[in-house]
Design a protein around this motif. Structure first.
Motif, PDB file in Angstrom:
ATOM      1  N   TYR A 174       0.155  -1.493   0.219  1.00  0.00           N
ATOM      2  CA  TYR A 174       0.030  -0.453   0.322  1.00  0.00           C
ATOM      3  C   TYR A 174       0.688   0.710  -0.049  1.00  0.00           C
ATOM      4  O   TYR A 174       2.055   1.278   0.659  1.00  0.00           O
ATOM      5  CB  TYR A 174      -0.883  -0.267   0.986  1.00  0.00           C
ATOM      6  CG  TYR A 174      -1.711  -1.187   1.410  1.00  0.00           C
ATOM      7  CD1 TYR A 174      -2.877  -1.453   0.931  1.00  0.00           C
ATOM      8  CD2 TYR A 174      -1.435  -2.485   2.054  1.00  0.00           C
ATOM      9  CE1 TYR A 174      -3.543  -2.142   0.919  1.00  0.00           C
ATOM     10  CE2 TYR A 174      -2.131  -3.339   1.836  1.00  0.00           C
ATOM     11  CZ  TYR A 174      -3.204  -3.476   1.351  1.00  0.00           C
ATOM     12  OH  TYR A 174      -3.942  -4.728   1.336  1.00  0.00           O
ATOM     13  N   SER A 176       0.700   6.294  -1.840  1.00  0.00           N
ATOM     14  CA  SER A 176       0.053   6.853  -2.458  1.00  0.00           C
ATOM     15  C   SER A 176       0.720   7.053  -3.359  1.00  0.00           C
ATOM     16  O   SER A 176       1.906   6.759  -3.989  1.00  0.00           O
ATOM     17  CB  SER A 176      -0.085   8.177  -1.615  1.00  0.00           C
ATOM     18  OG  SER A 176       0.809   8.758  -2.186  1.00  0.00           O
ATOM     19  N   LYS A 199      -2.305   2.258  -4.584  1.00  0.00           N
ATOM     20  CA  LYS A 199      -2.010   3.145  -4.319  1.00  0.00           C
ATOM     21  C   LYS A 199      -3.598   3.908  -4.057  1.00  0.00           C
ATOM     22  O   LYS A 199      -4.674   4.125  -4.336  1.00  0.00           O
ATOM     23  CB  LYS A 199      -2.115   3.751  -5.997  1.00  0.00           C
ATOM     24  CG  LYS A 199      -0.811   3.783  -6.481  1.00  0.00           C
ATOM     25  CD  LYS A 199       0.414   4.049  -6.261  1.00  0.00           C
ATOM     26  CE  LYS A 199       1.823   3.964  -6.571  1.00  0.00           C
ATOM     27  NZ  LYS A 199       1.797   4.173  -7.970  1.00  0.00           N
ATOM     28  N   VAL A 200      -3.563   4.070  -2.744  1.00  0.00           N
ATOM     29  CA  VAL A 200      -5.259   4.933  -1.716  1.00  0.00           C
ATOM     30  C   VAL A 200      -4.989   5.847  -2.415  1.00  0.00           C
ATOM     31  O   VAL A 200      -4.165   6.799  -2.298  1.00  0.00           O
ATOM     32  CB  VAL A 200      -3.933   4.109  -0.693  1.00  0.00           C
ATOM     33  CG1 VAL A 200      -5.142   4.736   0.206  1.00  0.00           C
ATOM     34  CG2 VAL A 200      -3.858   3.075   0.061  1.00  0.00           C
ATOM     35  N   THR A 202      -5.616   9.602  -1.576  1.00  0.00           N
ATOM     36  CA  THR A 202      -4.318  10.642  -0.678  1.00  0.00           C
ATOM     37  C   THR A 202      -6.884  11.837  -0.041  1.00  0.00           C
ATOM     38  O   THR A 202      -7.402  12.146  -0.995  1.00  0.00           O
ATOM     39  CB  THR A 202      -4.061  11.803  -1.439  1.00  0.00           C
ATOM     40  OG1 THR A 202      -4.660  12.037  -2.616  1.00  0.00           O
ATOM     41  CG2 THR A 202      -3.428  10.223  -1.293  1.00  0.00           C
ATOM     42  N   MET A 208      -2.008  10.648   2.204  1.00  0.00           N
ATOM     43  CA  MET A 208      -2.836   9.250   2.330  1.00  0.00           C
ATOM     44  C   MET A 208      -3.351   9.544   3.862  1.00  0.00           C
ATOM     45  O   MET A 208      -2.269   9.593   5.298  1.00  0.00           O
ATOM     46  CB  MET A 208      -1.925   8.218   1.726  1.00  0.00           C
ATOM     47  CG  MET A 208      -2.477   6.996   2.658  1.00  0.00           C
ATOM     48  SD  MET A 208      -1.785   4.812   1.643  1.00  0.00           S
ATOM     49  CE  MET A 208      -0.021   5.113   2.780  1.00  0.00           C
ATOM     50  N   LEU A 213      -6.089   4.699   4.304  1.00  0.00           N
ATOM     51  CA  LEU A 213      -5.005   2.737   4.766  1.00  0.00           C
ATOM     52  C   LEU A 213      -6.726   1.722   5.114  1.00  0.00           C
ATOM     53  O   LEU A 213      -6.261   0.565   4.261  1.00  0.00           O
ATOM     54  CB  LEU A 213      -3.731   3.218   4.929  1.00  0.00           C
ATOM     55  CG  LEU A 213      -2.969   1.668   5.038  1.00  0.00           C
ATOM     56  CD1 LEU A 213      -3.174   1.268   3.962  1.00  0.00           C
ATOM     57  CD2 LEU A 213      -1.880   2.338   6.463  1.00  0.00           C
ATOM     58  N   ASP A 243       2.292  12.156   3.607  1.00  0.00           N
ATOM     59  CA  ASP A 243       1.108  11.353   4.194  1.00  0.00           C
ATOM     60  C   ASP A 243       1.112  11.641   5.773  1.00  0.00           C
ATOM     61  O   ASP A 243       1.872  12.409   5.848  1.00  0.00           O
ATOM     62  CB  ASP A 243       1.526   9.541   4.240  1.00  0.00           C
ATOM     63  CG  ASP A 243       1.524   8.925   2.270  1.00  0.00           C
ATOM     64  OD1 ASP A 243       0.434   9.819   1.833  1.00  0.00           O
ATOM     65  OD2 ASP A 243       1.927   8.112   2.522  1.00  0.00           O
ATOM     66  N   CYS A 248      -0.863   6.551   9.955  1.00  0.00           N
ATOM     67  CA  CYS A 248      -0.455   5.440   8.466  1.00  0.00           C
ATOM     68  C   CYS A 248       0.169   3.836   9.488  1.00  0.00           C
ATOM     69  O   CYS A 248      -0.789   3.108   9.407  1.00  0.00           O
ATOM     70  CB  CYS A 248      -0.205   5.764   7.395  1.00  0.00           C
ATOM     71  SG  CYS A 248      -1.063   7.121   6.853  1.00  0.00           S
TER      72      CYS A 248
END
Length: 470
Positions: A174, A176, A199-200, A202, A208, A213, A243, A248
């Motif tokens: 994982y 961004s 690609k998480v 944002t 991110m 996440l 991020d 996270c």
């Protein structure tokens, strides 16, 4: 050439280097050449007989300097810099003279032990807690690859090293969209596969978040996929995104996942305590990489990876055949076991010289100046008619654009053809934008403010040409 010849030519090279740096402002930052221009000046085949050094030197002077993009130019505002402070250049001369290969402790004891101490000096400098240890890679790309390989093997309980990946679970990583392409490369080289790098999404600040996440991990678990690791961005290459590091890391820990933080550019700024809020929570990371060759004056290549526990990485990357053993020293540190390559340069010497020659206070002053001057350049550009600030400064990086992509691209081409400054481009939500990154070791406020002056002149020139062509 023999060693007496080296004595003569080394002195001449040192004089040339001093003159080169003194005259950089008189050169265009980027070479005004077309592809193939340099190659056409070289013979098609190697010489059979030795040639005089005077001839070789003459050819170097006539061909190479004018064919370079000058990364040490004080008006290099394009990519993140690859700085080379004079103290670093001196250290590299000594390293080149010794020409060691620090593959294990006994092949270069000083190289290994100076590296251990320098990594700890940098750990202290950026505010990471005791317990973090690390090593020096050539680049952040290899540091990230090392971290990804380690995450992979932890997820597979180290079966991948012996059995390979065929028939194993689908591993998911994982990150961004703001992470560097080196993350994508690491995922590919590690055999994970691009489609398994999630690609998480944002937030509005291009970060991110822990919630995003968490949702991505939950979706994969529900689909029968196996989460394996999280790669966080601390100062993205495009526009400097960060991020939500602490959020996270907390999610990753709750999910039993290791974390690697890519702070290749921005990590050096953390020697200034006032900037550390940007990576708040970093002490919870498993791995952090930053590049002293980008902003601390230690010339390329010099990328530091700090690890809260090196055991997993050494287990992943370490091999110790008989010919690499040190008799009676089973527990000794051999840094090749922490990294992908076996051969290793003595990169720590330039850190030792730089950190002592400028001190943390001197380096902090440079970074603080760069950040302040970037903000002033932003304000000067924003005051120009037709110029829009697309992303606000993150440390010393921001972007701007004109009304249309075509106009912005044309402006960038004019700027770089002019030669006084060098800028690069990015895309922000699909929009073409011009990046400004202040970080050259020897730049001045006047150099930085020339950015707005140049843009203003290029815009005036465009308007004049457009008017006269009607």
């Amino acid at each position: 050439m023999d060693h007496e010849g080296l004595r003569h030519w080394s002195k001449r090279a040192a004089d040339w280097a001093a003159d080169y740096h003194a005259g950089l402002r008189d050169r265009p930052v980027r070479a005004p050449l077309h592809p193939g221009a340099i190659a056409r000046q070289l013979p098609d085949a190697p010489p059979d007989a030795p040639e005089p050094m005077e001839t070789i030197w003459s050819d170097f002077e006539s061909i190479v300097p004018d064919g370079m993009t000058h990364w040490q130019h004080p008006r290099f505002f394009a990519y993140f810099p690859a700085n080379a402070a004079p103290a670093s250049m001196l250290a590299e001369q000594l390293v080149n003279a010794m020409a060691c290969n620090a593959l294990i402790w006994q092949t270069s004891p000083a190289a290994t032990e100076v590296e251990q101490v320098m990594v700890d000096w940098l750990r202290q400098a950026v505010g990471l807690p005791e317990g973090f240890v690390g090593t020096i890679h050539d680049s952040a790309t290899n540091a990230t690859l090392s971290a990804v390989l380690t995450m992979r093997e932890k997820a597979l309980e180290w079966r991948g090293l012996e059995e390979g990946l065929s028939g194993g679970p689908v591993l998911r990583f994982y990150a961004s969209a703001e992470t560097h392409s080196s993350v994508d490369k690491a995922i590919r080289v590690a055999g994970i596969g691009q489609r398994n790098l999630v690609k998480v999404a944002t937030d509005s600040d291009r970060a991110m978040t822990g919630a995003a996440l968490q949702a991505a991990i939950a979706a994969d678990r529900a689909a029968g996929l196996q989460p394996a690791g999280v790669i966080l961005c601390a100062g993205g290459t495009s526009v400097g995104a960060f991020d939500r590091i602490g959020e996270c890391i907390a999610v990753a820990r709750a999910e039993g996942l290791p974390t690697h933080v890519d702070a290749a550019w921005a990590g050096s700024a953390m020697i200034c305590p006032e900037f550390r809020g940007l990576w708040a929570g970093i002490e919870g990371a498993d791995s952090v990489v930053f590049n002293p060759h980008k902003w601390l004056g230690a010339q390329f290549d010099c990328s530091v990876q700090l690890l809260c526990d090196p055991g997993a990485q050494v287990r992943t990357l370490g091999l110790r055949p008989t010919y690499l053993e040190t008799a009676g020293r089973e527990e000794i540190v051999n840094f090749n076991e922490w990294t992908v390559p076996l051969g290793r340069r003595f990169r720590a010497l330039k850190l030792w010289f730089v950190l002592r020659a400028y001190g943390l206070d001197g380096l902090r002053t440079r970074i603080r100046n760069h950040v302040a001057w970037a903000h002033e350049a932003r304000d000067a550009l924003a005051a120009l008619p037709g110029v829009e600030i697309v992303t606000e400064p993150r440390l010393s990086l921001f972007s701007f654009a004109l009304a249309t992509d075509a106009a912005t691209e044309a402006l960038l081409q004019r700027i770089n053809d002019d030669g006084r400054i060098y800028l690069t481009q990015t895309r922000v939500d699909g929009r073409f934008a011009i990046r400004v990154q202040v970080g050259s070791f020897d730049c001045s406020k006047e150099d930085v403010m020339l950015i707005a002056t140049t843009v203003q002149e290029m815009l005036a020139s465009c308007s004049s040409e457009s008017f006269s062509s009607r």
